[in-house]
Design a protein around this motif. Sequence first.
Motif, short mmCIF file in Angstrom:
data_model
loop_
_atom_site.label_atom_id
_atom_site.label_comp_id
_atom_site.label_asym_id
_atom_site.label_seq_id
_atom_site.Cartn_x
_atom_site.Cartn_y
_atom_site.Cartn_z
N ALA A 29 3.20 36.88 90.51
CA ALA A 29 4.17 36.76 89.41
C ALA A 29 3.64 35.85 88.32
CB ALA A 29 5.51 36.24 89.95
N ALA A 30 2.90 34.82 88.73
CA ALA A 30 2.36 33.86 87.76
C ALA A 30 1.28 34.46 86.87
CB ALA A 30 1.81 32.63 88.48
N LEU A 31 0.72 35.62 87.26
CA LEU A 31 -0.23 36.29 86.37
C LEU A 31 0.43 36.63 85.04
CD1 LEU A 31 -2.09 38.69 88.85
CD2 LEU A 31 -3.02 36.68 87.70
N GLY A 32 1.76 36.87 85.09
CA GLY A 32 2.49 37.05 83.83
C GLY A 32 2.41 35.80 82.98
N GLY A 33 2.38 34.63 83.62
CA GLY A 33 2.23 33.38 82.89
C GLY A 33 0.85 33.24 82.28
N ILE A 34 -0.19 33.71 83.01
CA ILE A 34 -1.55 33.67 82.45
C ILE A 34 -1.61 34.49 81.16
CG2 ILE A 34 -3.92 34.47 82.82
CD1 ILE A 34 -3.70 33.59 85.70
N LEU A 35 -1.01 35.68 81.20
CA LEU A 35 -1.00 36.52 80.00
C LEU A 35 -0.12 35.92 78.91
CD1 LEU A 35 -0.96 40.06 81.61
CD2 LEU A 35 -2.83 38.96 80.40
N PHE A 36 0.96 35.27 79.30
CA PHE A 36 1.80 34.52 78.37
C PHE A 36 0.94 33.52 77.61
CE2 PHE A 36 5.69 31.39 78.58
CZ PHE A 36 5.44 30.98 77.28
N GLY A 37 0.21 32.68 78.35
CA GLY A 37 -0.62 31.67 77.71
C GLY A 37 -1.76 32.27 76.92
N TYR A 38 -2.40 33.29 77.48
CA TYR A 38 -3.56 33.92 76.83
C TYR A 38 -3.13 34.57 75.52
CZ TYR A 38 -8.26 35.97 76.96
OH TYR A 38 -9.58 36.29 76.70
N ASP A 39 -2.04 35.33 75.57
CA ASP A 39 -1.61 36.10 74.40
C ASP A 39 -1.15 35.20 73.26
OD1 ASP A 39 -0.87 39.12 73.71
OD2 ASP A 39 0.70 37.84 72.89
N THR A 40 -0.44 34.12 73.59
CA THR A 40 0.08 33.25 72.53
C THR A 40 -1.00 32.35 71.95
OG1 THR A 40 0.83 31.68 74.23
CG2 THR A 40 2.45 33.24 73.39
N ALA A 41 -2.01 31.99 72.76
CA ALA A 41 -3.04 31.06 72.28
C ALA A 41 -4.28 31.74 71.72
CB ALA A 41 -3.45 30.11 73.42
N VAL A 42 -4.46 33.04 71.99
CA VAL A 42 -5.68 33.71 71.53
C VAL A 42 -5.78 33.68 70.00
CG1 VAL A 42 -4.64 36.02 71.39
CG2 VAL A 42 -7.11 35.77 71.84
N ILE A 43 -4.64 33.62 69.34
CA ILE A 43 -4.63 33.64 67.88
C ILE A 43 -5.24 32.37 67.29
CG2 ILE A 43 -2.37 32.57 67.59
CD1 ILE A 43 -3.61 35.64 65.66
N SER A 44 -5.27 31.27 68.07
CA SER A 44 -5.75 30.00 67.54
C SER A 44 -7.19 30.09 67.04
CB SER A 44 -5.63 28.89 68.60
OG SER A 44 -6.50 29.15 69.69
N GLY A 45 -8.03 30.82 67.76
CA GLY A 45 -9.43 30.93 67.37
C GLY A 45 -9.66 31.92 66.25
N ALA A 46 -8.64 32.75 65.98
CA ALA A 46 -8.82 33.81 64.98
C ALA A 46 -8.10 33.52 63.67
CB ALA A 46 -8.32 35.13 65.56
N VAL A 47 -7.37 32.42 63.57
CA VAL A 47 -6.53 32.16 62.40
C VAL A 47 -7.34 32.17 61.11
CG1 VAL A 47 -5.19 30.38 61.22
CG2 VAL A 47 -4.65 30.96 63.57
N GLU A 48 -8.41 31.38 61.06
CA GLU A 48 -9.18 31.29 59.83
C GLU A 48 -9.87 32.61 59.50
OE1 GLU A 48 -11.22 27.59 58.75
OE2 GLU A 48 -10.75 26.88 60.76
N SER A 49 -10.34 33.32 60.49
CA SER A 49 -10.98 34.61 60.25
C SER A 49 -9.97 35.63 59.74
CB SER A 49 -11.63 35.14 61.55
OG SER A 49 -12.65 34.27 61.98
N LEU A 50 -8.79 35.64 60.31
CA LEU A 50 -7.75 36.55 59.84
C LEU A 50 -7.34 36.23 58.40
CD1 LEU A 50 -5.46 36.65 63.02
CD2 LEU A 50 -6.74 38.57 62.06
N GLN A 51 -7.26 34.93 58.10
CA GLN A 51 -6.90 34.52 56.75
C GLN A 51 -7.91 35.05 55.73
OE1 GLN A 51 -6.59 30.25 56.16
NE2 GLN A 51 -5.15 30.52 54.47
N ALA A 52 -9.19 34.96 56.08
CA ALA A 52 -10.24 35.44 55.17
C ALA A 52 -10.31 36.97 55.14
CB ALA A 52 -11.59 34.87 55.59
N TYR A 53 -10.19 37.62 56.31
CA TYR A 53 -10.34 39.08 56.39
C TYR A 53 -9.21 39.80 55.66
CZ TYR A 53 -11.25 43.68 58.42
OH TYR A 53 -11.54 45.02 58.59
N PHE A 54 -7.97 39.34 55.87
CA PHE A 54 -6.82 40.00 55.25
C PHE A 54 -6.34 39.31 53.97
CE2 PHE A 54 -6.18 41.32 59.80
CZ PHE A 54 -6.36 42.69 59.59
N HIS A 55 -7.05 38.24 53.55
CA HIS A 55 -6.71 37.49 52.33
C HIS A 55 -5.25 37.01 52.37
CE1 HIS A 55 -10.51 39.06 50.85
NE2 HIS A 55 -10.09 40.29 51.07
#
Length: 497
Positions: A29-55
């Motif tokens: 059941a806790a694997l749902g928590g792993i995906l919870f954490g993974y999905d919500t935090a994955v954006i942190s590394g992509a924020v600046e790239s997304l800002q530049a790519y999509f202006h």
Amino acid sequence: MVKESLKDIVFVRSDRHDIGYVLRICAIAALGGILFGYDTAVISGAVESLQAYFHLSPVEIGWAVSNVLLGCILGAAGSGWLADRFGRKPTLAVSAALFTGSAIGAALATGFTSFVVYRFIGGVAVGVASSISPMYMSEVSPKDMRGRALYMEQFAIVGGQLLVFIVNYLIARSASEQWLMTVGWRWMLGSEVIPCVIFCIAIFFMPESPRWHVLRGRDHDAMKTLTRISNERHARSVLTEIKDSLEHKVEASALGRAVSSRGARWIIFVGAMVAMLQQLTGVNSMMYYAPLLLGSVSGSVQNALFQTIWIGVASVSGAVLGSWVIDRKGRLPLFRIGSIGMIIGLLIASWALYTQTQGYSALMGMLIYMLLFGLSWGPLTWVLIAEIFPNRIRGVGMSIAVSANWVMNFIVSQLFPMMAQNHRLDALFHGALPMWLFAGFTLLSWWFVERYIPETRGVALEKIESVMLTPKRRRTAAGMAPATPPADGLTDLAGRK
């Protein structure tokens, strides 16, 4: 309302539970928590790239991060109905499928609109999993190990966050800014497919919740799972308790519907407040925007992503420490220690940002904050909202509380970049203002817990309602503090170890 005291509790010996089995099904059941954490935090590394790519503007950056939280609100709001109608296990299976589709779609998105749509779908999956995973774990765990079992949810969440911080750093470590802007962020988002597939497969190896089986009149199926958890004598006594707690609802409605309704509303209010206050401490601003915050004092994107890994390590360390002491010391002492430590960490980080101190001062403050959050508010919020609702309203109560959590998460996540990147505020405070606000809200959160939350350690799920509905002063005077689980393997008359 029935009041109980310590003198009414008698302890007798019983066989031990199959702790290994309980931990195994809770881990699935806790694997749902792993995906919870993974999905919500994955954006942190992509924020600046997304800002530049999509202006994107600061408002659109906030939307790129926070739109997923609207999906979380929808998923959490509908999760209770889904779980009560179809069962906990099928509902988790639906969330696993949504996680997979979202990861693939967001990674391949060609426009900002399609990116937002797929992230929204992932948010629905997170909302469902964040409600149903702890609900399931609370319903299959014996009362004296419920805290440790539910800490697995927090450990899974922060473990997923740490995992994605490492993955993001490894992807960006030797990459050029141009590659990160065009391709790198797609690899970051697409990497979620691997844990998604694992979750989809593992769900088939977990049983349905015995409490859901009782709700649907399937006592035989409930007995099979309860017996597997411990032994037949214990299973029969627990089955009786569950059925009695559901029958009490009918009696309460017949004798005094208004009193019962007020009590249910109060418990839901307390659960929703705890869930919202967790977000007002600012944790997800740390998770979503840590590289952005550290960028001004770390020197480069790669350095900021590397420092973010240590934020994840601190959070995991706090969760590990908390899981070791929660069923020994209780919930309230951890809340007190955690709140004070979080305030200290926020003040250190805010001072480093305000003075633009180069080096590791800002990171140190964030590490202190995340360590103490991982020890206290992070897991304890999910522990409390998974255990304070009576059986008859658990699905609805969890949905409302988790939805409230995601609503506040959305508000904070949308407003944070608007404050952090506001030129006037940045010139005055250098990004420190949000930290000061979070410190103030953490103090408010500590007051609310001290004023309204009872200690729930060692209280059976079927007995918690009477504790929740008795004011703290009256509960203390009546001797209604929860029983401390005996250290020598004793159990209560209900057969619960």
